[in-house]
Design a protein around this motif. Structure first.
Motif, PDB file in Angstrom:
ATOM      1  N   ASN A 233       0.825  -1.209   0.000  1.00 45.91           N
ATOM      2  CA  ASN A 233       0.000   0.000   0.000  1.00 45.91           C
ATOM      3  C   ASN A 233       0.857   1.256   0.000  1.00 45.91           C
ATOM      4  OD1 ASN A 233      -2.808  -0.713  -0.088  1.00 45.91           O
ATOM      5  ND2 ASN A 233      -2.601  -1.601   1.952  1.00 45.91           N
ATOM      6  N   GLN A 234       1.969   1.226   0.731  1.00 38.84           N
ATOM      7  CA  GLN A 234       2.855   2.387   0.763  1.00 38.84           C
ATOM      8  C   GLN A 234       3.555   2.586  -0.582  1.00 38.84           C
ATOM      9  OE1 GLN A 234       5.240   1.258   4.137  1.00 38.84           O
ATOM     10  NE2 GLN A 234       3.853   2.201   5.620  1.00 38.84           N
TER      11      GLN A 234
ATOM     12  N   ASP B 203       4.759  -2.028 -16.309  1.00 38.39           N
ATOM     13  CA  ASP B 203       3.322  -2.290 -16.368  1.00 38.39           C
ATOM     14  C   ASP B 203       2.601  -1.700 -15.154  1.00 38.39           C
ATOM     15  OD1 ASP B 203       3.786  -3.624 -18.704  1.00 38.39           O
ATOM     16  OD2 ASP B 203       3.636  -5.641 -17.844  1.00 38.39           O
ATOM     17  N   LEU B 204       3.228  -1.788 -13.979  1.00 35.29           N
ATOM     18  CA  LEU B 204       2.635  -1.202 -12.781  1.00 35.29           C
ATOM     19  C   LEU B 204       2.528   0.320 -12.911  1.00 35.29           C
ATOM     20  CD1 LEU B 204       4.329  -3.150  -9.833  1.00 35.29           C
ATOM     21  CD2 LEU B 204       1.908  -3.169 -10.457  1.00 35.29           C
TER      22      LEU B 204
ATOM     23  N   ARG C 153      -5.732   2.722  -5.821  1.00 35.58           N
ATOM     24  CA  ARG C 153      -4.578   2.341  -5.008  1.00 35.58           C
ATOM     25  C   ARG C 153      -4.675   0.877  -4.547  1.00 35.58           C
ATOM     26  NH1 ARG C 153      -2.914   5.440   0.596  1.00 35.58           N
ATOM     27  NH2 ARG C 153      -1.393   3.924   1.361  1.00 35.58           N
ATOM     28  N   SER C 154      -5.858   0.436  -4.176  1.00 38.20           N
ATOM     29  CA  SER C 154      -6.018  -0.938  -3.720  1.00 38.20           C
ATOM     30  C   SER C 154      -5.693  -1.928  -4.823  1.00 38.20           C
ATOM     31  CB  SER C 154      -7.439  -1.161  -3.202  1.00 38.20           C
ATOM     32  OG  SER C 154      -8.393  -0.897  -4.228  1.00 38.20           O
ATOM     33  N   GLU C 155      -6.084  -1.593  -6.050  1.00 39.92           N
ATOM     34  CA  GLU C 155      -5.782  -2.456  -7.185  1.00 39.92           C
ATOM     35  C   GLU C 155      -4.284  -2.509  -7.456  1.00 39.92           C
ATOM     36  OE1 GLU C 155      -6.749  -2.655 -12.008  1.00 39.92           O
ATOM     37  OE2 GLU C 155      -7.780  -1.185 -10.724  1.00 39.92           O
ATOM     38  N   LEU C 156      -3.634  -1.358  -7.341  1.00 42.66           N
ATOM     39  CA  LEU C 156      -2.193  -1.307  -7.554  1.00 42.66           C
ATOM     40  C   LEU C 156      -1.446  -2.109  -6.486  1.00 42.66           C
ATOM     41  CD1 LEU C 156      -1.888   2.488  -8.397  1.00 42.66           C
ATOM     42  CD2 LEU C 156      -1.629   0.591 -10.000  1.00 42.66           C
ATOM     43  N   ALA C 157      -1.877  -1.926  -5.220  1.00 41.11           N
ATOM     44  CA  ALA C 157      -1.210  -2.626  -4.124  1.00 41.11           C
ATOM     45  C   ALA C 157      -1.312  -4.137  -4.294  1.00 41.11           C
ATOM     46  CB  ALA C 157      -1.808  -2.194  -2.788  1.00 41.11           C
ATOM     47  N   ALA C 158      -2.472  -4.598  -4.757  1.00 42.97           N
ATOM     48  CA  ALA C 158      -2.669  -6.033  -4.946  1.00 42.97           C
ATOM     49  C   ALA C 158      -1.767  -6.596  -6.038  1.00 42.97           C
ATOM     50  CB  ALA C 158      -4.130  -6.321  -5.271  1.00 42.97           C
TER      51      ALA C 158
END
Length: 321
Positions: free
Chosen positions: A211-212, A233-234, A244-249
């Motif tokens: 998350n950070q 890709d990220l 953000r939640s999608e990225l963290a996952a």
């Protein structure tokens, strides 16, 4: 309050310095005052503070206030921040960050010396203000990304601050700032790198770290760094507006391991040593607290590492965590 609990743990394990950043929870100067009163004796380092949001006078006043109210030694770091924060949150111009940084440092340094402000630059103008008490020992650092800001920091700052960098990048920046400083005949500034650190992390700690990291995928400079590490890709996903939640996952453990100190005390110690060997003067750990209240476990491991490093280097002071 977790931030104060972390500060108390830092003091109790014998580390000597504490960085206090600013995002969406606390004003940095207010939090520093609370910490200085609960954990006295630490050298408090505030920032990086966005130069397009705070003027040199505001920075000097905040720094002086914390120093007077707590009795702590105070350093400040400055940064360009990001368009989202400067323009989106504060409705300020994010452009011209390098020349604005140069003028901010020149003006702020004079104010901290106790001189009356008499600065008339292109981006910074300040006249008539004078601090009631000077702070000549306050160091001014720069959160540097990219060659222009790195050169500027090497030429006029006291410290260069890197966030989320691999040892390889630290080595690269070390060479750059040494060369830039030598070209203007000055001693190279101190080099500090912030490193996330987690002691034997489980799923919750890894989620916290992801998350950070997700916050930094899109902003200029950081995104390019993640691309260089092999995760374009990220970055593309972040800049296309993914949550953000999608990225963290989607962040793999491998990315955390490239940018942090993760694992057993021995693995953390080896990783910190790798950063120091790469040319960092200080490794400032960012403890992951999800499974380690107040980061005490990882801070104890870091303190043990620094004591060992100090005992091996005769007469030298250990890096402040």
């Amino acid at each position: 309050m977790e931030a104060v609990q972390i500060a108390e743990a830092v003091s109790e394990v014998g580390l000597t310095g504490l960085w206090i950043g600013e995002m969406t929870t606390f004003d940095a100067f207010a939090l520093a005052t609370a910490i200085g009163m609960r954990a006295p004796g630490l050298r408090l380092k505030l920032g990086p503070l966005p130069i397009s949001v705070r003027t040199p006078v505001a920075i000097a006043l905040g720094t002086s206030s914390v120093a007077s109210l707590t009795g702590c030694e105070i350093d400040v770091a400055l940064g360009a921040s990001s368009p989202m924060i400067v323009s989106g949150w504060h409705d300020r111009d994010w452009l011209h960050s390098a020349p604005r940084m140069r003028e901010t440092i020149q003006c702020l340094r004079a104010i901290l010396r106790g001189e009356r402000a008499d600065y008339d630059g292109r981006y910074i103008r300040s006249h008539g203000f004078r601090l009631r008490g000077s702070l000549p020992g306050t160091r001014i650092g720069v959160g540097a990304f990219g060659p222009t800001m790195t050169r500027l920091a090497a030429e006029i700052a006291d410290e260069v601050v890197l966030n989320l960098s691999s040892p390889q990048r630290v080595a690269q920046v070390r060479r750059q700032i040494d060369d830039y400083a030598a070209a203007v005949d000055r001693t190279a500034p101190h080099l500090t790198v912030w490193v996330p650190a987690a002691l034997r992390p489980g799923d919750a700690a890894l989620r916290q770290t992801a998350n950070q990291l997700a916050i930094y995928l899109a902003p200029p400079g950081y995104g390019e760094m993640f691309c260089d590490l092999g995760f374009p890709d990220l970055v593309e996903k972040a800049r296309s507006g993914a949550r953000r939640s999608e990225l963290a996952a989607a962040i793999p453990v491998e990315l955390t391991e490239q940018l942090g100190a993760v694992g057993s005390p021995e693995q953390i110690a080896a990783r910190l040593q790798a950063y120091l060997d790469a040319g960092a003067d200080t490794v400032a750990v960012v403890p992951v607290t999800a499974e380690d209240p107040a980061g005490r476990g990882v801070l104890e491991a870091v303190a043990d590492t620094y004591r060992l490093i100090s005992s091996k280097s005769l007469g030298s002071n250990p890096p402040a965590g």
